[in-house]
Design a protein around this motif. Sequence first.
Motif, PDB file in Angstrom:
ATOM      1  N   GLN A   1       0.830  -1.204   0.000  1.00 49.20           N
ATOM      2  CA  GLN A   1       0.000   0.000   0.000  1.00 49.20           C
ATOM      3  C   GLN A   1       0.863   1.251   0.000  1.00 49.20           C
ATOM      4  O   GLN A   1       2.017   1.217   0.395  1.00 49.20           O
ATOM      5  CB  GLN A   1      -0.913   0.014   1.240  1.00 49.20           C
ATOM      6  CG  GLN A   1      -2.001  -1.019   1.208  1.00 49.20           C
ATOM      7  CD  GLN A   1      -3.051  -0.760   2.263  1.00 49.20           C
ATOM      8  OE1 GLN A   1      -2.836   0.023   3.183  1.00 49.20           O
ATOM      9  NE2 GLN A   1      -4.193  -1.423   2.128  1.00 49.20           N
ATOM     10  N   VAL A   2       0.259   2.324  -0.435  1.00 47.54           N
ATOM     11  CA  VAL A   2       0.933   3.622  -0.442  1.00 47.54           C
ATOM     12  C   VAL A   2       0.127   4.571   0.420  1.00 47.54           C
ATOM     13  O   VAL A   2      -1.096   4.665   0.281  1.00 47.54           O
ATOM     14  CB  VAL A   2       1.056   4.179  -1.867  1.00 47.54           C
ATOM     15  CG1 VAL A   2       1.719   5.553  -1.846  1.00 47.54           C
ATOM     16  CG2 VAL A   2       1.846   3.227  -2.758  1.00 47.54           C
ATOM     17  N   GLN A   3       0.817   5.255   1.301  1.00 46.60           N
ATOM     18  CA  GLN A   3       0.172   6.298   2.092  1.00 46.60           C
ATOM     19  C   GLN A   3       0.574   7.655   1.528  1.00 46.60           C
ATOM     20  O   GLN A   3       1.733   7.867   1.152  1.00 46.60           O
ATOM     21  CB  GLN A   3       0.581   6.210   3.569  1.00 46.60           C
ATOM     22  CG  GLN A   3       0.071   4.975   4.277  1.00 46.60           C
ATOM     23  CD  GLN A   3       0.904   3.739   3.952  1.00 46.60           C
ATOM     24  OE1 GLN A   3       2.114   3.786   3.917  1.00 46.60           O
ATOM     25  NE2 GLN A   3       0.236   2.613   3.701  1.00 46.60           N
ATOM     26  N   LEU A   4      -0.384   8.567   1.487  1.00 49.67           N
ATOM     27  CA  LEU A   4      -0.141   9.889   0.922  1.00 49.67           C
ATOM     28  C   LEU A   4      -0.580  10.955   1.914  1.00 49.67           C
ATOM     29  O   LEU A   4      -1.638  10.848   2.523  1.00 49.67           O
ATOM     30  CB  LEU A   4      -0.928  10.059  -0.382  1.00 49.67           C
ATOM     31  CG  LEU A   4      -0.539   9.112  -1.508  1.00 49.67           C
ATOM     32  CD1 LEU A   4      -1.598   9.091  -2.582  1.00 49.67           C
ATOM     33  CD2 LEU A   4       0.795   9.505  -2.099  1.00 49.67           C
ATOM     34  N   GLU A   5       0.241  11.968   2.030  1.00 54.90           N
ATOM     35  CA  GLU A   5      -0.103  13.068   2.921  1.00 54.90           C
ATOM     36  C   GLU A   5       0.106  14.389   2.210  1.00 54.90           C
ATOM     37  O   GLU A   5       1.228  14.701   1.799  1.00 54.90           O
ATOM     38  CB  GLU A   5       0.729  13.023   4.200  1.00 54.90           C
ATOM     39  CG  GLU A   5       0.364  14.099   5.202  1.00 54.90           C
ATOM     40  CD  GLU A   5       1.043  13.918   6.536  1.00 54.90           C
ATOM     41  OE1 GLU A   5       1.782  12.923   6.695  1.00 54.90           O
ATOM     42  OE2 GLU A   5       0.847  14.767   7.433  1.00 54.90           O
ATOM     43  N   ALA A  29       7.265   1.920  -4.745  1.00 55.37           N
ATOM     44  CA  ALA A  29       7.670   1.351  -6.042  1.00 55.37           C
ATOM     45  C   ALA A  29       6.486   1.310  -6.999  1.00 55.37           C
ATOM     46  O   ALA A  29       6.666   1.330  -8.220  1.00 55.37           O
ATOM     47  CB  ALA A  29       8.239  -0.044  -5.839  1.00 55.37           C
ATOM     48  N   ASN A  30       5.272   1.249  -6.442  1.00 46.85           N
ATOM     49  CA  ASN A  30       4.078   1.233  -7.285  1.00 46.85           C
ATOM     50  C   ASN A  30       3.518   2.616  -7.570  1.00 46.85           C
ATOM     51  O   ASN A  30       2.471   2.738  -8.207  1.00 46.85           O
ATOM     52  CB  ASN A  30       2.989   0.376  -6.622  1.00 46.85           C
ATOM     53  CG  ASN A  30       3.213  -1.104  -6.869  1.00 46.85           C
ATOM     54  OD1 ASN A  30       3.608  -1.493  -7.964  1.00 46.85           O
ATOM     55  ND2 ASN A  30       2.969  -1.917  -5.864  1.00 46.85           N
ATOM     56  N   ALA A  31       4.222   3.643  -7.128  1.00 42.22           N
ATOM     57  CA  ALA A  31       3.758   5.016  -7.385  1.00 42.22           C
ATOM     58  C   ALA A  31       4.347   5.514  -8.696  1.00 42.22           C
ATOM     59  O   ALA A  31       5.083   6.506  -8.718  1.00 42.22           O
ATOM     60  CB  ALA A  31       4.139   5.913  -6.220  1.00 42.22           C
ATOM     61  N   PHE A  32       4.035   4.805  -9.786  1.00 43.81           N
ATOM     62  CA  PHE A  32       4.589   5.223 -11.080  1.00 43.81           C
ATOM     63  C   PHE A  32       3.969   6.547 -11.527  1.00 43.81           C
ATOM     64  O   PHE A  32       4.655   7.420 -12.018  1.00 43.81           O
ATOM     65  CB  PHE A  32       4.345   4.136 -12.129  1.00 43.81           C
ATOM     66  CG  PHE A  32       5.018   4.420 -13.432  1.00 43.81           C
ATOM     67  CD1 PHE A  32       4.343   5.045 -14.462  1.00 43.81           C
ATOM     68  CD2 PHE A  32       6.343   4.062 -13.621  1.00 43.81           C
ATOM     69  CE1 PHE A  32       4.967   5.317 -15.665  1.00 43.81           C
ATOM     70  CE2 PHE A  32       6.986   4.329 -14.828  1.00 43.81           C
ATOM     71  CZ  PHE A  32       6.297   4.959 -15.847  1.00 43.81           C
ATOM     72  N   TYR A  33       2.684   6.646 -11.357  1.00 44.33           N
ATOM     73  CA  TYR A  33       2.010   7.912 -11.671  1.00 44.33           C
ATOM     74  C   TYR A  33       1.667   8.622 -10.366  1.00 44.33           C
ATOM     75  O   TYR A  33       1.226   7.993  -9.401  1.00 44.33           O
ATOM     76  CB  TYR A  33       0.726   7.663 -12.456  1.00 44.33           C
ATOM     77  CG  TYR A  33       0.966   7.084 -13.822  1.00 44.33           C
ATOM     78  CD1 TYR A  33       0.707   5.745 -14.086  1.00 44.33           C
ATOM     79  CD2 TYR A  33       1.473   7.866 -14.851  1.00 44.33           C
ATOM     80  CE1 TYR A  33       0.957   5.206 -15.326  1.00 44.33           C
ATOM     81  CE2 TYR A  33       1.723   7.335 -16.101  1.00 44.33           C
ATOM     82  CZ  TYR A  33       1.467   6.006 -16.331  1.00 44.33           C
ATOM     83  OH  TYR A  33       1.725   5.475 -17.565  1.00 44.33           O
ATOM     84  N   MET A  34       1.876   9.910 -10.353  1.00 46.12           N
ATOM     85  CA  MET A  34       1.412  10.738  -9.248  1.00 46.12           C
ATOM     86  C   MET A  34       0.589  11.855  -9.848  1.00 46.12           C
ATOM     87  O   MET A  34       1.002  12.474 -10.842  1.00 46.12           O
ATOM     88  CB  MET A  34       2.584  11.301  -8.438  1.00 46.12           C
ATOM     89  CG  MET A  34       3.414  10.233  -7.746  1.00 46.12           C
ATOM     90  SD  MET A  34       4.649  10.909  -6.602  1.00 46.12           S
ATOM     91  CE  MET A  34       3.612  11.313  -5.179  1.00 46.12           C
TER      92      MET A  34
END
Length: 126
Positions: A1-5, A29-34
Motif C-alpha cells: 500500500q501507499v500512504q499519501l499526505e 515502487a508502485n507510485a509510477f504515476y502521481m
Amino acid sequence: QVQLEESGGGSAQAGGSLRMSCVASGDTANAFYMGWFRQAPGQEREGFAAIARDGRTDYADSVKGRFTASRDNTKNSLILEINVLKPDDTALYYCATGRERYGSFWRLAEQVYDYWGQGTQVTVSS
C-alpha cells in the motif's frame, strides 16, 4: 500500500499564489504515476495534473499556464504551485498514485490511480 499526505493548502486572495506538497510512503515502487485532483463544492472530482516517474507530465486545459506540478522521485514527493489564484480554484485538493500501466489511457482519469490522500482544502476569496 501507499500512504499519501498532502500539505500546504489554506486560504488565499485571488491573484495570489499557493504551493502544496504531497509525500508518499509505503510501497512507493508502485507510485509510477502521481497526480493531483480537486473537487469543488457540488462538483465531481477532476484530475488536472499527472506526472509519470519518467517525467512525462499532463495538465488539464483548465489549469495550463497557472498550475505547475513537479515531482522529486528521490523524496517520493509531488509539488503543486498555483499562480494567479481564482475563486473558482476553491476546492478540496487530493494527490494520488497509480502503478505503471500499458496501453492507451488518459493519465488524468481517476481509474488510473490506486491510492489517495485525505485532501487539503484551498479557499480563494475575491
